[in-house]
Design a protein around this motif. Structure first.
Motif, PDB file in Angstrom:
ATOM      1  N   TRP A  85       0.812  -1.229   0.000  1.00 40.10           N
ATOM      2  CA  TRP A  85       0.000   0.000   0.000  1.00 40.10           C
ATOM      3  C   TRP A  85       0.834   1.263   0.000  1.00 40.10           C
ATOM      4  O   TRP A  85       0.296   2.371  -0.034  1.00 40.10           O
ATOM      5  CB  TRP A  85      -0.967  -0.012   1.198  1.00 40.10           C
ATOM      6  N   TYR A  86       2.156   1.087   0.042  1.00 39.39           N
ATOM      7  CA  TYR A  86       2.985   2.281   0.058  1.00 39.39           C
ATOM      8  C   TYR A  86       2.788   3.053  -1.246  1.00 39.39           C
ATOM      9  O   TYR A  86       2.913   2.494  -2.330  1.00 39.39           O
ATOM     10  CB  TYR A  86       4.464   1.908   0.260  1.00 39.39           C
ATOM     11  N   ALA A  87       2.450   4.328  -1.119  1.00 39.87           N
ATOM     12  CA  ALA A  87       2.155   5.213  -2.257  1.00 39.87           C
ATOM     13  C   ALA A  87       0.802   4.916  -2.885  1.00 39.87           C
ATOM     14  O   ALA A  87       0.493   5.392  -3.973  1.00 39.87           O
ATOM     15  CB  ALA A  87       3.256   5.166  -3.319  1.00 39.87           C
TER      16      ALA A  87
ATOM     17  N   MET B  48      -1.074  11.252   1.748  1.00 39.71           N
ATOM     18  CA  MET B  48       0.341  10.986   1.970  1.00 39.71           C
ATOM     19  C   MET B  48       0.625  10.551   3.401  1.00 39.71           C
ATOM     20  O   MET B  48       1.443   9.660   3.643  1.00 39.71           O
ATOM     21  CB  MET B  48       1.159  12.234   1.625  1.00 39.71           C
ATOM     22  N   GLU B  49      -0.054  11.167   4.364  1.00 39.12           N
ATOM     23  CA  GLU B  49       0.161  10.790   5.762  1.00 39.12           C
ATOM     24  C   GLU B  49      -0.159   9.319   5.979  1.00 39.12           C
ATOM     25  O   GLU B  49       0.445   8.648   6.810  1.00 39.12           O
ATOM     26  CB  GLU B  49      -0.718  11.634   6.704  1.00 39.12           C
ATOM     27  N   GLU B  50      -1.148   8.810   5.195  1.00 37.59           N
ATOM     28  CA  GLU B  50      -1.537   7.417   5.363  1.00 37.59           C
ATOM     29  C   GLU B  50      -0.502   6.470   4.758  1.00 37.59           C
ATOM     30  O   GLU B  50      -0.277   5.374   5.282  1.00 37.59           O
ATOM     31  CB  GLU B  50      -2.929   7.187   4.744  1.00 37.59           C
ATOM     32  N   ASP B  51       0.120   6.885   3.681  1.00 37.67           N
ATOM     33  CA  ASP B  51       1.224   6.086   3.134  1.00 37.67           C
ATOM     34  C   ASP B  51       2.301   5.910   4.202  1.00 37.67           C
ATOM     35  O   ASP B  51       2.837   4.821   4.410  1.00 37.67           O
ATOM     36  CB  ASP B  51       1.869   6.793   1.934  1.00 37.67           C
ATOM     37  N   VAL B  52       2.622   7.018   4.868  1.00 34.82           N
ATOM     38  CA  VAL B  52       3.661   6.986   5.893  1.00 34.82           C
ATOM     39  C   VAL B  52       3.216   6.104   7.063  1.00 34.82           C
ATOM     40  O   VAL B  52       3.978   5.290   7.587  1.00 34.82           O
ATOM     41  CB  VAL B  52       3.978   8.421   6.379  1.00 34.82           C
TER      42      VAL B  52
END
Lengths: 154, 234
Positions: free
Chosen positions: B24-26, B31-35
């Protein structure tokens, strides 16, 4: 330089303003009668990718100080807590723009009174519980509008 | 006495979860959720490495964490089937993380106070991270469940789709804490969150029998490099 002094001066690879000693990652440095040095460290988070670099940096620091015969042990109990960050370490983090953590209290301690690292205002809000590294959260200042990192109480 | 399978079960749960979350990265909704998902994946991977290393030592056959992660076939994986289920949308990611972390947190807490010293150390460390995972998935479940018509529908569909695999969380034995003993705490946490999120608790459903195509596919991707280049290092 004693082994302890050499290792204590190693900086954290991701928070380069503080040493592993100030962060509480360094738990023990022992030298036996044959000059063999045993360094004991504990990770901040189980998956912290900085640990391999920290181990390598400890080895390099000991070699540079003339203590080539050494080993680095990693322990997990007692589990690291942000309460182990020294007062000096907290000041350095704040000066570098990372708001230091409050007391850890519980598993997920609510951060009370995180001050903006830019303008010092206590009027701040958490944007995300997860930040640029495992140990940080992302915050924003309502007064000056700037985002900043804060170390999670842990 | 802790069995190898018991430790493998917990390690495989964490490893497969890390692999799924990594995908799920990216691809998160912001964006905060990717992190956040990458952070949670890293926590799970950290726990998986400690657990698989310990399982290898208990087994005593010279297998380390990499051998166990990269050189076993699907049939030898001991993870519960919940964690290998596909994630067609973000609601599925959150639903699975909620169901899993509501199990991992009380389990790690119990292990931290348990008789196996090594598992106690790992549990004492991992529980702090699990608390964040449960907190994060709870906040998203509330936001999506009690959000728009579409987010509510998708969140409910995700919970319903995963529900047949809930029983599997509590199966297994052979360690200081039986997974079944965690069920009352899990039920209380999950039902409370679902209720607050205006979602309904599905009726019990039996786990479907048969092959595990999702696990086979996941492992094919995860193990590809190691199988093509045995012993490859960065």
């Amino acid at each position: 330089m004693t082994p302890r002094e050499a290792v204590a001066a190693v900086v954290d690879p991701e928070l380069r303003v503080v040493t592993i000693d100030e962060l509480g990652i360094l738990r023990d440095v022992e030298t036996d009668e044959h000059g063999h040095v045993t360094v004991t460290i504990t990770p901040t988070y189980t998956g912290c990718p900085a640990m391999d670099v920290i181990r390598a940096d400890i080895g390099a620091a000991l070699r540079a100080a003339g203590h080539g015969d050494h080993e680095v042990r990693t322990i997990f109990a007692p589990a690291w807590t942000t309460d182990w960050i020294s007062a000096g370490g907290r000041d350095k983090l704040a000066a570098a723009g990372v708001a230091p953590p409050g007391p850890s209290g519980g598993p997920v301690a609510l951060s009370i009174g995180v001050r903006c690292t830019h303008c010092g205002s206590p009027d701040t809000e958490q944007l995300s519980r997860f930040g640029s590294t495992a140990c940080k959260a992302l915050w924003r200042c309502r007064a000056c509008g700037e985002p900043f990192d804060a170390m999670k109480a842990y | 006495m802790t069995t190898v399978d018991y430790v493998l079960r917990l390690g495989d749960d964490a490893l497969i979860t890390a692999q799924r979350l990594g995908a799920w990265y990216a691809a998160g909704p912001e964006m905060e959720e990717d992190v956040a998902l990458a952070n949670i994946a890293l926590d799970q991977l950290g726990a998986a490495r400690l657990l698989l290393t310990y399982a290898g030592e208990r087994e005593g056959a010279g297998r380390d964490e990499d051998a166990l992660a990269y050189q076993r076939d699907a049939a030898a994986f001991r993870n519960c089937r919940l964690v290998e289920q596909p994630e067609p949308d973000f609601a599925a990611v959150i639903a699975k993380l909620l169901l899993l972390s509501a199990f991992q947190l009380p389990l790690y807490e119990a292990l931290a106070a348990g008789a196996d010293e090594r598992l106690a150390a790992i549990g004492g460390k991992a529980r702090k991270e699990s608390a964040y995972h449960l907190d994060h998935s709870t906040l998203w479940t509330l936001r999506l469940g009690d959000g728009t018509d579409e987010s509510h529908e998708r969140m409910q569909a995700a919970i319903d789709a995963l529900w047949p695999f809930v029983d599997g969380l509590f199966s297994g034995e052979g360690g200081p804490v039986a997974p079944a003993a965690i069920r009352p705490a899990w039920t209380s946490t999950v039902e409370d969150v679902l209720k607050r999120a205006t979602l309904s608790v599905p009726a019990p459903v039996a786990e479907p029998a048969g092959e595990r195509p999702h696990l086979v596919e996941l492992l094919a991707e995860m193990q590809e490099l190691h199988r093509a280049h045995p012993g490859a290092r960065w």
